[in-house]
Design an enzyme around this catalytic site. Sequence first.
Site, PDB file in Angstrom:
ATOM      1  N   HIS A   1      -9.491   0.563   5.033  1.00 38.58           N
ATOM      2  CA  HIS A   1      -8.195   0.781   5.678  1.00 38.58           C
ATOM      3  C   HIS A   1      -8.387   1.641   6.923  1.00 38.58           C
ATOM      4  O   HIS A   1      -9.234   2.527   6.946  1.00 38.58           O
ATOM      5  CB  HIS A   1      -7.221   1.460   4.702  1.00 38.58           C
ATOM      6  CG  HIS A   1      -5.815   1.446   5.214  1.00 38.58           C
ATOM      7  ND1 HIS A   1      -5.357   2.377   6.122  1.00 38.58           N
ATOM      8  CD2 HIS A   1      -4.781   0.607   4.974  1.00 38.58           C
ATOM      9  CE1 HIS A   1      -4.090   2.101   6.406  1.00 38.58           C
ATOM     10  NE2 HIS A   1      -3.720   1.032   5.720  1.00 38.58           N
TER      11      HIS A   1
ATOM     12  N   ASN B   1       0.868  -1.180   0.000  1.00 35.03           N
ATOM     13  CA  ASN B   1       0.000   0.000   0.000  1.00 35.03           C
ATOM     14  C   ASN B   1       0.904   1.228   0.000  1.00 35.03           C
ATOM     15  O   ASN B   1       1.524   1.537   1.020  1.00 35.03           O
ATOM     16  CB  ASN B   1      -0.878  -0.039   1.263  1.00 35.03           C
ATOM     17  CG  ASN B   1      -1.709   1.217   1.427  1.00 35.03           C
ATOM     18  OD1 ASN B   1      -1.787   2.051   0.525  1.00 35.03           O
ATOM     19  ND2 ASN B   1      -2.329   1.352   2.588  1.00 35.03           N
TER      20      ASN B   1
ATOM     21  N   LYS C   1       0.033   4.237  -0.235  1.00 32.69           N
ATOM     22  CA  LYS C   1      -0.669   5.383   0.382  1.00 32.69           C
ATOM     23  C   LYS C   1      -0.493   6.650  -0.471  1.00 32.69           C
ATOM     24  O   LYS C   1      -0.340   6.566  -1.687  1.00 32.69           O
ATOM     25  CB  LYS C   1      -0.172   5.601   1.811  1.00 32.69           C
ATOM     26  CG  LYS C   1      -0.173   4.320   2.643  1.00 32.69           C
ATOM     27  CD  LYS C   1      -0.019   4.587   4.105  1.00 32.69           C
ATOM     28  CE  LYS C   1       0.181   3.284   4.845  1.00 32.69           C
ATOM     29  NZ  LYS C   1       0.046   3.426   6.269  1.00 32.69           N
TER      30      LYS C   1
ATOM     31  N   GLY D   1       2.309   1.911  10.689  1.00 33.24           N
ATOM     32  CA  GLY D   1       3.177   3.072  10.508  1.00 33.24           C
ATOM     33  C   GLY D   1       3.841   3.533  11.792  1.00 33.24           C
ATOM     34  O   GLY D   1       4.382   4.633  11.859  1.00 33.24           O
TER      35      GLY D   1
ATOM     36  N   GLU E   1      -5.172  -5.655  10.563  1.00 34.88           N
ATOM     37  CA  GLU E   1      -4.196  -4.585  10.773  1.00 34.88           C
ATOM     38  C   GLU E   1      -4.484  -3.883  12.106  1.00 34.88           C
ATOM     39  O   GLU E   1      -5.337  -2.979  12.158  1.00 34.88           O
ATOM     40  CB  GLU E   1      -4.280  -3.556   9.650  1.00 34.88           C
ATOM     41  CG  GLU E   1      -3.974  -4.130   8.281  1.00 34.88           C
ATOM     42  CD  GLU E   1      -3.392  -3.072   7.358  1.00 34.88           C
ATOM     43  OE1 GLU E   1      -2.292  -3.292   6.851  1.00 34.88           O
ATOM     44  OE2 GLU E   1      -4.023  -2.017   7.169  1.00 34.88           O
TER      45      GLU E   1
ATOM     46  N   GLU F   1      -6.836   4.040   8.087  1.00 34.44           N
ATOM     47  CA  GLU F   1      -6.705   5.491   7.900  1.00 34.44           C
ATOM     48  C   GLU F   1      -8.024   6.074   7.392  1.00 34.44           C
ATOM     49  O   GLU F   1      -8.371   7.201   7.717  1.00 34.44           O
ATOM     50  CB  GLU F   1      -5.533   5.792   6.967  1.00 34.44           C
ATOM     51  CG  GLU F   1      -4.211   5.583   7.701  1.00 34.44           C
ATOM     52  CD  GLU F   1      -3.073   5.071   6.853  1.00 34.44           C
ATOM     53  OE1 GLU F   1      -3.119   5.203   5.626  1.00 34.44           O
ATOM     54  OE2 GLU F   1      -2.117   4.518   7.448  1.00 34.44           O
TER      55      GLU F   1
ATOM     56  N   SER G   1       3.600  -2.520  10.271  1.00 36.64           N
ATOM     57  CA  SER G   1       5.054  -2.458  10.414  1.00 36.64           C
ATOM     58  C   SER G   1       5.761  -3.759  10.019  1.00 36.64           C
ATOM     59  O   SER G   1       6.740  -4.166  10.656  1.00 36.64           O
ATOM     60  CB  SER G   1       5.433  -2.041  11.840  1.00 36.64           C
ATOM     61  OG  SER G   1       4.880  -0.762  12.121  1.00 36.64           O
TER      62      SER G   1
HETATM   63  C1  PEP Z   1      -0.689  -0.186   5.909  1.00 36.24           C
HETATM   64  O1  PEP Z   1      -0.632   0.907   5.385  1.00 36.24           O
HETATM   65  O2  PEP Z   1      -1.661  -0.909   5.666  1.00 36.24           O
HETATM   66  C2  PEP Z   1       0.397  -0.615   6.794  1.00 36.24           C
HETATM   67  C3  PEP Z   1       0.321  -1.787   7.344  1.00 36.24           C
HETATM   68  O3  PEP Z   1       1.427   0.278   6.968  1.00 36.24           O
HETATM   69  P1  PEP Z   1       2.862  -0.051   7.662  1.00 36.24           P
HETATM   70  O4  PEP Z   1       3.385  -1.300   7.039  1.00 36.24           O
HETATM   71  O5  PEP Z   1       3.695   1.141   7.366  1.00 36.24           O
HETATM   72  O6  PEP Z   1       2.602  -0.218   9.130  1.00 36.24           O
END
Ligand code: PEP
Length: 252
Positions: free
Chosen positions: A95, A9, A11, A175, A169, A97, A215
Amino acid sequence: MRKTFIAGNWKMNLTQSGATELAAGLVAKLADNTTVEVAICPSFGFLSGVAEQLASSHISLGAQNLYPAECGAYTGELNAEMLLDLGCEYVILGHSERRHLPELDESNEFINLKIKSAIATGLKPILCVGELLEEREAGRTTTVVEQQLTNSLADITAEQIELITIAYEPVWAIGTGKVATPEQAEEVHGSIRAWLRDRFNDLVADTTRIQYGGSVKPENARELLGQPNIDGALVGGAALSTDSFAGIIENA
Ligand code: PEP
């Protein structure tokens, strides 16, 4: 046997040239990979440039969102048909976010409309679910995740769910550099699989892929992906570099 599925992703990052360069780098680096399914999800504006780079590769294209309506007066939005036309196979929906940024505040009900719209066109949704830190600390992880699944997948049939990947997630791990331990992730993945068995049937539970996201890096990918119910990863930050994204796939 569920084929491992790693999705990146990107973003709201990169520029058009940076996105096409990164895609070209991944195509070259992953040319020999046929064992892991890979998708990358750039911003809307970069989809067609990235699609060109991916044309003769095994890497699929995904989008990060869609609007669940047919063409019309929806300024600034793209629908599932448009994403398919741009070459997308996947779309990330729900997601964290988009669920938790106060200006976006997406509900499970809205995500459900998006899932239905994606499925109706043949676009494959990656449905994200996951708890906030305070929900985990209050012992509510399973309740929150099950509620997200129940409402986001309302009215979805056992046949339709074949198109869906679920991404667990934990919001506190996205992040932040804080990764769920393999045991923490596996526990939730196991509960998601049990929910699928209960809501649908054994076949759905045994074949639906459940990615972990939060992460993920080359250094922690092997242990996370070695868990019995972790079938892949949704990767944010580490998907923005050829070496780290390819490193995750090599360790998968
Ligand atoms: C994500 O954006 O879905 C995500 C898991 O980000 P990160 O790997 O940076 O934690």
